[in-house]
Write a protein that holds these residues in place. Structure first.
Motif, PDB file in Angstrom:
ATOM      1  N   ARG A 144       0.832  -1.158   0.131  1.00  0.00           N
ATOM      2  CA  ARG A 144       0.067  -0.082   0.047  1.00  0.00           C
ATOM      3  C   ARG A 144       0.728   1.388  -0.030  1.00  0.00           C
ATOM      4  O   ARG A 144       0.596   2.054  -0.794  1.00  0.00           O
ATOM      5  CB  ARG A 144      -0.865  -0.074   1.221  1.00  0.00           C
ATOM      6  CG  ARG A 144      -1.808   0.987   1.279  1.00  0.00           C
ATOM      7  CD  ARG A 144      -3.077   0.571   2.477  1.00  0.00           C
ATOM      8  NE  ARG A 144      -2.278   0.464   3.951  1.00  0.00           N
ATOM      9  CZ  ARG A 144      -2.645  -0.517   4.487  1.00  0.00           C
ATOM     10  NH1 ARG A 144      -3.420  -1.331   4.493  1.00  0.00           N
ATOM     11  NH2 ARG A 144      -1.974  -0.394   5.826  1.00  0.00           N
ATOM     12  N   GLU A 145       1.950   1.194   0.959  1.00  0.00           N
ATOM     13  CA  GLU A 145       3.104   2.322   0.700  1.00  0.00           C
ATOM     14  C   GLU A 145       3.647   2.502  -0.279  1.00  0.00           C
ATOM     15  O   GLU A 145       3.714   3.738  -0.968  1.00  0.00           O
ATOM     16  CB  GLU A 145       3.795   2.154   2.106  1.00  0.00           C
ATOM     17  CG  GLU A 145       4.890   3.310   2.225  1.00  0.00           C
ATOM     18  CD  GLU A 145       4.306   4.521   2.268  1.00  0.00           C
ATOM     19  OE1 GLU A 145       3.093   4.783   3.083  1.00  0.00           O
ATOM     20  OE2 GLU A 145       4.818   5.741   2.380  1.00  0.00           O
ATOM     21  N   PHE A 146       4.001   1.416  -0.809  1.00  0.00           N
ATOM     22  CA  PHE A 146       4.809   1.589  -2.107  1.00  0.00           C
ATOM     23  C   PHE A 146       4.135   2.031  -3.245  1.00  0.00           C
ATOM     24  O   PHE A 146       4.546   2.868  -4.112  1.00  0.00           O
ATOM     25  CB  PHE A 146       5.297   0.225  -2.675  1.00  0.00           C
ATOM     26  CG  PHE A 146       6.654  -0.112  -1.745  1.00  0.00           C
ATOM     27  CD1 PHE A 146       7.204   0.508  -0.466  1.00  0.00           C
ATOM     28  CD2 PHE A 146       7.114  -1.507  -2.348  1.00  0.00           C
ATOM     29  CE1 PHE A 146       8.267   0.218  -0.035  1.00  0.00           C
ATOM     30  CE2 PHE A 146       8.402  -1.852  -1.299  1.00  0.00           C
ATOM     31  CZ  PHE A 146       8.919  -1.209  -0.241  1.00  0.00           C
ATOM     32  N   PHE A 147       2.881   1.694  -3.298  1.00  0.00           N
ATOM     33  CA  PHE A 147       1.813   2.116  -4.473  1.00  0.00           C
ATOM     34  C   PHE A 147       1.616   3.638  -4.088  1.00  0.00           C
ATOM     35  O   PHE A 147       1.784   4.634  -5.237  1.00  0.00           O
ATOM     36  CB  PHE A 147       0.727   1.426  -4.171  1.00  0.00           C
ATOM     37  CG  PHE A 147      -0.581   1.852  -5.015  1.00  0.00           C
ATOM     38  CD1 PHE A 147      -0.774   1.545  -6.342  1.00  0.00           C
ATOM     39  CD2 PHE A 147      -1.663   2.798  -4.464  1.00  0.00           C
ATOM     40  CE1 PHE A 147      -1.935   2.156  -7.135  1.00  0.00           C
ATOM     41  CE2 PHE A 147      -2.572   3.263  -5.478  1.00  0.00           C
ATOM     42  CZ  PHE A 147      -2.583   3.090  -6.793  1.00  0.00           C
ATOM     43  N   ALA A 148       1.452   4.106  -2.703  1.00  0.00           N
ATOM     44  CA  ALA A 148       1.259   5.547  -2.593  1.00  0.00           C
ATOM     45  C   ALA A 148       2.417   6.342  -3.038  1.00  0.00           C
ATOM     46  O   ALA A 148       2.339   7.574  -3.461  1.00  0.00           O
ATOM     47  CB  ALA A 148       0.972   5.830  -1.081  1.00  0.00           C
ATOM     48  N   GLN A 149       3.688   5.766  -2.816  1.00  0.00           N
ATOM     49  CA  GLN A 149       5.011   6.480  -3.201  1.00  0.00           C
ATOM     50  C   GLN A 149       5.291   6.470  -4.721  1.00  0.00           C
ATOM     51  O   GLN A 149       5.967   7.082  -5.236  1.00  0.00           O
ATOM     52  CB  GLN A 149       6.106   5.706  -2.671  1.00  0.00           C
ATOM     53  CG  GLN A 149       6.190   5.927  -0.929  1.00  0.00           C
ATOM     54  CD  GLN A 149       7.250   4.984  -0.704  1.00  0.00           C
ATOM     55  OE1 GLN A 149       8.028   4.263  -1.245  1.00  0.00           O
ATOM     56  NE2 GLN A 149       7.417   4.885   0.829  1.00  0.00           N
ATOM     57  N   GLY A 150       4.181   6.030  -5.614  1.00  0.00           N
ATOM     58  CA  GLY A 150       4.301   5.946  -6.907  1.00  0.00           C
ATOM     59  C   GLY A 150       5.026   4.996  -7.443  1.00  0.00           C
ATOM     60  O   GLY A 150       5.906   5.183  -8.670  1.00  0.00           O
ATOM     61  N   GLN A 151       5.285   3.778  -6.773  1.00  0.00           N
ATOM     62  CA  GLN A 151       6.194   2.824  -7.252  1.00  0.00           C
ATOM     63  C   GLN A 151       5.654   1.683  -8.229  1.00  0.00           C
ATOM     64  O   GLN A 151       6.334   0.753  -8.841  1.00  0.00           O
ATOM     65  CB  GLN A 151       7.035   1.835  -6.330  1.00  0.00           C
ATOM     66  CG  GLN A 151       7.998   2.913  -5.409  1.00  0.00           C
ATOM     67  CD  GLN A 151       8.717   2.031  -4.492  1.00  0.00           C
ATOM     68  OE1 GLN A 151       9.135   0.757  -4.740  1.00  0.00           O
ATOM     69  NE2 GLN A 151       9.229   2.517  -3.486  1.00  0.00           N
ATOM     70  N   ALA A 152       4.382   1.695  -8.273  1.00  0.00           N
ATOM     71  CA  ALA A 152       3.526   0.983  -8.983  1.00  0.00           C
ATOM     72  C   ALA A 152       2.181   1.526  -9.586  1.00  0.00           C
ATOM     73  O   ALA A 152       1.591   2.631  -8.716  1.00  0.00           O
ATOM     74  CB  ALA A 152       3.066  -0.126  -8.240  1.00  0.00           C
ATOM     75  N   GLU A 166      -4.421  10.144   5.404  1.00  0.00           N
ATOM     76  CA  GLU A 166      -3.509  10.409   6.421  1.00  0.00           C
ATOM     77  C   GLU A 166      -2.015  10.706   5.863  1.00  0.00           C
ATOM     78  O   GLU A 166      -1.343  11.675   6.203  1.00  0.00           O
ATOM     79  CB  GLU A 166      -3.405   9.500   7.462  1.00  0.00           C
ATOM     80  CG  GLU A 166      -3.146  10.057   8.902  1.00  0.00           C
ATOM     81  CD  GLU A 166      -3.221   9.177  10.091  1.00  0.00           C
ATOM     82  OE1 GLU A 166      -2.383   9.042  10.889  1.00  0.00           O
ATOM     83  OE2 GLU A 166      -4.305   8.590  10.289  1.00  0.00           O
ATOM     84  N   THR A 167      -1.489   9.745   5.408  1.00  0.00           N
ATOM     85  CA  THR A 167       0.072   9.733   4.986  1.00  0.00           C
ATOM     86  C   THR A 167       0.272  10.367   3.688  1.00  0.00           C
ATOM     87  O   THR A 167       1.169  10.767   3.432  1.00  0.00           O
ATOM     88  CB  THR A 167       0.672   8.134   4.878  1.00  0.00           C
ATOM     89  OG1 THR A 167      -0.399   7.451   4.030  1.00  0.00           O
ATOM     90  CG2 THR A 167       0.499   7.607   6.410  1.00  0.00           C
ATOM     91  N   HIS A 168      -0.817  10.437   2.639  1.00  0.00           N
ATOM     92  CA  HIS A 168      -0.419  10.656   1.182  1.00  0.00           C
ATOM     93  C   HIS A 168      -1.844  11.576   0.887  1.00  0.00           C
ATOM     94  O   HIS A 168      -2.380  10.817  -0.168  1.00  0.00           O
ATOM     95  CB  HIS A 168      -0.452   9.666   0.321  1.00  0.00           C
ATOM     96  CG  HIS A 168       1.150   8.965   0.521  1.00  0.00           C
ATOM     97  ND1 HIS A 168       2.284   9.218   0.152  1.00  0.00           N
ATOM     98  CD2 HIS A 168       1.132   7.580   1.371  1.00  0.00           C
ATOM     99  CE1 HIS A 168       3.262   8.421   0.672  1.00  0.00           C
ATOM    100  NE2 HIS A 168       2.635   7.626   1.396  1.00  0.00           N
ATOM    101  N   PRO A 169      -2.252  12.557   1.339  1.00  0.00           N
ATOM    102  CA  PRO A 169      -3.470  13.279   1.215  1.00  0.00           C
ATOM    103  C   PRO A 169      -3.490  13.876  -0.287  1.00  0.00           C
ATOM    104  O   PRO A 169      -4.476  14.124  -0.657  1.00  0.00           O
ATOM    105  CB  PRO A 169      -3.406  14.280   2.213  1.00  0.00           C
ATOM    106  CG  PRO A 169      -2.090  14.472   2.861  1.00  0.00           C
ATOM    107  CD  PRO A 169      -1.303  13.414   2.563  1.00  0.00           C
ATOM    108  N   ASP A 170      -2.499  14.007  -0.976  1.00  0.00           N
ATOM    109  CA  ASP A 170      -2.423  14.709  -1.966  1.00  0.00           C
ATOM    110  C   ASP A 170      -2.300  13.582  -3.273  1.00  0.00           C
ATOM    111  O   ASP A 170      -2.196  13.834  -4.222  1.00  0.00           O
ATOM    112  CB  ASP A 170      -1.255  15.643  -2.286  1.00  0.00           C
ATOM    113  CG  ASP A 170      -1.450  16.720  -1.455  1.00  0.00           C
ATOM    114  OD1 ASP A 170      -2.586  17.142  -0.900  1.00  0.00           O
ATOM    115  OD2 ASP A 170      -0.036  17.097  -0.872  1.00  0.00           O
ATOM    116  N   MET A 171      -2.185  12.319  -2.851  1.00  0.00           N
ATOM    117  CA  MET A 171      -2.152  11.304  -3.832  1.00  0.00           C
ATOM    118  C   MET A 171      -3.385  11.307  -4.932  1.00  0.00           C
ATOM    119  O   MET A 171      -4.459  11.324  -4.390  1.00  0.00           O
ATOM    120  CB  MET A 171      -2.039   9.938  -3.316  1.00  0.00           C
ATOM    121  CG  MET A 171      -1.920   8.710  -4.239  1.00  0.00           C
ATOM    122  SD  MET A 171      -1.536   7.212  -3.841  1.00  0.00           S
ATOM    123  CE  MET A 171      -2.747   6.715  -2.642  1.00  0.00           C
TER     124      MET A 171
END
Lengths: 317, 492
Positions: free
Chosen positions: B280-288, B303-308
């Motif tokens: 979930r975190e990797f996805f939010a970081q734009g890795q997939a 909470e962690t990536h509100p602008d995703m």
């Protein structure tokens, strides 16, 4: 030919001596009582319970169970995944044992040198992984050995590999990686054991060897190693036991995967005892697996001991 | 003399310890809970012990507890949140030693009837009124799930919602120049390949928590479902033509899709090293570009990536199948919290539940508002479902799921089957992991083996439980439409 029989004392122990002996025995038992009690409560009793559980079809979750005799054992003998975990446990031990003992001995011998400056710092450094929780080590190592992690980055930059290796996600490399990390993590423990053994070697032995012109390597192989051989035996036993029951590092890093490639007996037993997909877990079956593995290890050790004593006898002749 | 005294003391200590052990092993007298630690009265604090595994709502629960304690002076809530496995290991020991918490959920795998038979719970009808129960969605009152013999024993945590849809990261798709979302296998593979090529090691087509067998199991079941495969929802059993249907063509197609993703290099290379939270975190970081998970991701990302910049879409279907023809298997309602039969404070435990589900205390509202889950209180969903992605997920899930037949609805005796049945390994999830790690190339053979072994085990379990094996067979089941009450009624 001289008789090897021990000669019994001609005079019987006097009443006073008997009382002294009884008193001494009582003291011994008093001091042992705590250990014995804890052993019975926390080791002996659970083992006995496991024997009983292994004869049941029981989930461990409810009070309902069925006595099935040896059915769990019969099923285990035909369970490919049990034998896979069984083989993996031995594979792990087979690789960990020589690596662990060799590397830790090498480090201990280096750090036993009084001339080495800052050896206390080195010792601490090598011991730090031991006191670090396995789960923390596991989480960090998943990152370190990930495809985009530092290990792959290093190998790629050195030109050793062309594409990143999936160290933990590829069945071909997973077991090797787990072994490597385990050796790194536990090396400090065995290094301390070796250091204790090395420090028991009297200094004058080293001095005598130096006077006789033996260099450091020769001194080590010809003098030190034979002297610490009994310690080596103990360390090897401890390392074997710890390796056969490995659990935490495997559970944290791979959970026995991918596709059972790092599944060892402890993870197999844990999964059977506590996890289930459709129905209930199988505590009875898991107990049988643990006992069957334990019994097999005991049999193997007995056979090896027998072989060892036969060889020693032949050598003596 | 001194020595004798010392020896006596040593023996006394040992005996004391033995006696102590004996006492602790003795069964607890009924009515004493230990559950409530400090007893109420005399100005003493009353401790209400609650144990569960709701980690995704832990922060909201903390807030709730603060408010609950403020409004109930003299009450201290002792809340323990465990993992599902930890909970399973711990709760039985707690109950057996008479030290069960006042409130706890049914461990996964245990049926309500078994839990009641074991004496774990007491009915909550005596402590909670009809007005409270009336606020719940009517569908939650099911015999064998929340009720037995007309009495309510447990309350569900949330409404079941399909837990595997496909999230897409719009920014990653934009970077790869993808303008249209894929709907079929070939489109999905093509998009994943293009994304991976454009990513050049920075981002990949698809990611999932491949270390978690349950996630892979849900994914392949979902893929088979939208393809029209008659496979039951996770943790459930249904047969087709008297067989476990794991070797159906749709399931083989799902495995084939995974195999092709690996062959194309479109799967994030760390997929097998990580669990669902890391994926979930990797996805939010734009890795997939794609991630196949459930609604629980939404509050974390808020909470962690509100602008995703992301959205959610349905699972791809095989080429030749019109998207939307079939659906993902609807999850079944799960029982959750009940009041411990030996609780010293059942009224207080019931009060805790009343507050937990009330609007005033804000716990349910916060869960819905944040996108954590769909509430069992319809009014909460109507008022607080404001998160756009959650709405999108909810609508898509509703549109893309199909109610599958449930054997226990047809015959409650089927619950006994679930007590008897044993897992068959390698399971669907294991096989999927084998495919992703290249440990399995001939997945068709593995699926056939699983199907045969599962059929044999299910027949054995039916025999052992005295359940008719035919109860799992629904001739009038069609994955293109919901299985309704009239379908149950039409069964011979």
């Amino acid at each position: 030919m001289v008789s090897a029989k021990r000669v019994a004392p001609k005079e019987k122990l006097s009443g006073v001596k008997k009382r002294e002996k009884v008193k001494l025995n009582l003291w011994c038992w008093a001091f042992m009582s705590m250990t014995l009690l804890f052993y019975i409560v926390f080791q002996g009793w659970p083992i006995l319970c496991s024997v009983w559980y292994s004869l049941l079809d029981w989930s461990g979750m409810t009070s309902h169970y069925t006595f099935v005799g040896l059915a769990n054992y019969k099923e285990l003998l035909q369970d490919d995944l049990f034998w896979n975990a069984f083989a993996n446990s031995f594979k792990y031990t087979l690789f960990v044992l020589p690596l662990q003992l060799g590397i830790s001995l090498f480090l201990a011998y280096l750090l036993n040198n009084e001339m080495l400056k800052g050896r206390a710092i080195y010792r601490t450094m090598y011991f730090i992984p031991v006191v670090t929780t396995a789960s923390i080590v596991g989480i960090i190592m998943i990152f370190v050995f990930s495809v985009q992690g530092p290990v792959n980055e290093l190998l790629l930059s050195l030109g050793v590999i062309e594409r990143g290796i999936n160290f933990l996600g590829d069945g071909k490399y997973a077991m090797g990686t787990v072994i490597l990390i385990s050796v790194w993590k536990d090396c400090g423990t065995y290094m301390i054991y070796w250091l204790a053994g090395l420090q028991s070697v009297p200094k004058d032995v080293y001095e005598a060897a130096t006077v006789d012109g033996a260099n450091r390597t020769r001194t080590f192989f010809r003098i030190v190693l034979p002297l610490i051989a009994p310690t080596a035996g103990v360390i090897a036993i401890l390392c074997t036991i710890n390796s056969l029951k490995v659990f935490d590092i495997v559970k944290t890093m791979t959970e026995g995967g991918p596709f059972y490639s790092t599944d060892v007996i402890a993870t197999y037993v844990y999964r059977s005892a506590f996890s289930s997909e459709i129905g209930m877990p199988r505590l009875g079956y898991a107990s049988a697996a643990a006992l069957l593995f334990g019994a097999t290890v005991i049999v193997i050790v007995l056979v090896l001991n027998l072989v060892k004593s036969v060889l020693q006898k032949k050598k003596a002749v | 003399m001194k020595k004798l005294v010392s020896a006596f003391l040593a023996c006394a200590m040992a005996a004391g310890l033995l006696a102590g052990c004996g006492t602790s092993n003795a069964p607890a007298p009924s009515g004493t809970s230990g559950a409530s630690g400090a007893a109420s009265g005399n100005g003493e604090e009353t401790v209400l012990r609650v144990v569960d595994w709701s980690d995704s709502a832990a922060k909201m629960r903390e807030e709730f507890h603060k408010k609950f304690e403020e409004n109930h002076p003299g009450v201290k809530v002792e809340y323990t949140c465990l993992t599902v496995d930890q909970f399973k290991n711990t709760i039985v020991t707690m109950i057996k030693s008479g030290d069960g918490p006042d409130l706890f959920p049914i461990p996964t795998g245990v049926t309500l009837s078994t839990a009641i038979q074991e004496g774990w719970y007491q009915p909550m009808d005596d402590y909670l009124d009809d007005e409270f129960f009336a606020t719940f969605d009517e569908s939650v009152w099911q015999e064998g799930i929340t009720m037995q013999d007309g009495k309510i024993y447990t309350l569900p945590e949330n409404l079941p919602l399909v837990n595997t849809l496909m999230y897409y990261n719009q920014d990653v798709l934009d970077q790869a120049g993808i303008t249209e979302l894929p709907t079929t296998y070939s489109e999905f593979l093509d998009v994943c390949k293009k994304v991976t090529e454009a990513g050049n090691g920075q981002f990949y087509g698809w990611i999932e928590g491949g270390k978690q067998i349950n996630r892979l199991d849900a994914l392949v079941r979902g893929l088979a479902g939208v393809a029209g495969g008659k496979v039951a929802a996770p943790n459930k059993v249904l047969t087709v033509d008297g067989k476990a249907p794991y070797d159906c063509e749709e399931m083989k197609g799902a495995m084939g899709l995974l195999q092709q993703l690996v062959a194309d290099g479109s799967m994030h290379p760390d997929t097998l090293n990580i669990g669902a939270p890391e994926a979930r975190e990797f996805f939010a970081q734009g890795q997939a570009a794609f991630l196949s998970q459930g609604m629980w991701c939404i509050p974390t990302w808020s909470e962690t990536h509100p602008d995703m910049n992301y959205g959610v879409m349905s699972l791809p279907v095989p080429d030749g199948v019109t998207p939307g023809t079939y659906g993902i298997q609807q999850e079944t309602l799960n029982p959750w919290m009940g009041i411990y039969s030996q609780s010293k404070n059942p009224e207080l435990a019931a009060e805790y539940l009343r507050c937990l589900y009330s609007e005033e205390y804000g716990y349910e509202a916060a869960k819905v508002e944040s996108g954590n889950s769909v509430s069992v209180i319809p009014a909460m969903n109507e008022k607080y479902m404001t998160n756009e992605v959650m709405k999108q997920y909810f609508d898509l899930a509703t549109e893309n799921t199909r109610y599958t037949p449930v054997a226990t609805t047809r015959d409650q005796k089927a619950y006994d089957f679930y007590v008897q049945v044993k897992d068959v390994s390698p399971s669907l999830g294991n096989i999927a992991q084998g495919v992703l790690s290249n440990s399995i190339t001939d997945y068709a053979a593995q699926l056939e083996q699983l199907s045969e072994a599962s059929t044999a085990e299910w027949q054995r379990a039916c025999e052992a439980a005295g359940v008719d094996y035919g109860v799992f067979e629904f001739e009038n089941w069609d994955m293109a439409k919901d299985y309704t009450e009239s379908d149950y009624a039409a069964l011979s």
